[in-house]
Design a protein around this motif. Structure first.
Motif, PDB file in Angstrom:
ATOM      1  N   ILE A  11       8.581  -8.477 -28.237  1.00 57.41           N
ATOM      2  CA  ILE A  11       9.274  -7.811 -29.350  1.00 57.41           C
ATOM      3  C   ILE A  11       8.333  -6.851 -30.068  1.00 57.41           C
ATOM      4  N   ILE A  12       7.143  -7.315 -30.395  1.00 57.50           N
ATOM      5  CA  ILE A  12       6.202  -6.480 -31.147  1.00 57.50           C
ATOM      6  C   ILE A  12       5.720  -5.304 -30.302  1.00 57.50           C
ATOM      7  N   SER A  14       7.102  -3.826 -27.701  1.00 62.32           N
ATOM      8  CA  SER A  14       8.146  -2.838 -27.409  1.00 62.32           C
ATOM      9  C   SER A  14       8.551  -2.046 -28.648  1.00 62.32           C
ATOM     10  N   SER A  15       8.275  -2.569 -29.836  1.00 63.93           N
ATOM     11  CA  SER A  15       8.648  -1.857 -31.059  1.00 63.93           C
ATOM     12  C   SER A  15       7.784  -0.625 -31.312  1.00 63.93           C
ATOM     13  N   PHE A  16       6.676  -0.486 -30.598  1.00 62.02           N
ATOM     14  CA  PHE A  16       5.794   0.662 -30.800  1.00 62.02           C
ATOM     15  C   PHE A  16       5.898   1.700 -29.681  1.00 62.02           C
ATOM     16  N   SER A  59      13.948 -13.426 -37.559  1.00 62.24           N
ATOM     17  CA  SER A  59      13.916 -12.005 -37.189  1.00 62.24           C
ATOM     18  C   SER A  59      13.538 -11.145 -38.393  1.00 62.24           C
ATOM     19  N   ASN A  63      10.557  -8.493 -38.276  1.00 58.96           N
ATOM     20  CA  ASN A  63      10.810  -7.095 -38.644  1.00 58.96           C
ATOM     21  C   ASN A  63       9.925  -6.661 -39.810  1.00 58.96           C
ATOM     22  N   ILE A  66       6.493  -5.935 -38.391  1.00 58.66           N
ATOM     23  CA  ILE A  66       6.511  -4.663 -37.661  1.00 58.66           C
ATOM     24  C   ILE A  66       6.539  -3.495 -38.636  1.00 58.66           C
ATOM     25  N   ARG A  70       3.741  -0.606 -38.873  1.00 61.63           N
ATOM     26  CA  ARG A  70       4.100   0.820 -38.761  1.00 61.63           C
ATOM     27  C   ARG A  70       3.626   1.612 -39.966  1.00 61.63           C
TER      28      ARG A  70
END
Length: 91
Positions: A11-12, A14-16, A59, A63, A66, A70
């Motif tokens: 999850i982490i 792929s978020s970047f 979640s 989030n 993340i 970011r």
């Protein structure tokens, strides 16, 4: 931690995308996240260590992490992309 370490990493990381991100979870559930400039180089844009993966129980918390990462990445990128200030004298 309600997810496995593998699911959390996926999850982490792929978020970047499209940047390359590497997330590692130690046996004591401390996490390190590294975000690289691009997929071809090893130049780090951001590295955060000591993240407590035990607190990532929903979640919303994932989030939130993340979003924090970011924000840190954006502020570091902004600082490094600013031109060097030089002083010019009138001739």
């Amino acid at each position: 931690m309600f997810l496995s370490a593998l699911e959390l990493r996926n999850i982490i990381e792929s978020s970047f995308l499209p940047k390359r991100c590497q997330c590692t979870v130690a046996p004591d559930l401390s996490m390190t996240v590294k975000v690289y400039t691009d997929r071809q180089t090893d130049q780090l844009d951001l590295m955060v260590t000591g993240i407590n993966a035990q607190r990532l129980n929903s979640s919303r918390e994932i989030n939130g992490l993340i979003a924090e990462l970011r924000t840190d990445l954006a502020s570091r990128t902004l600082l490094h992309s600013q031109p060097l200030h030089t002083e010019r004298r009138a001739v």
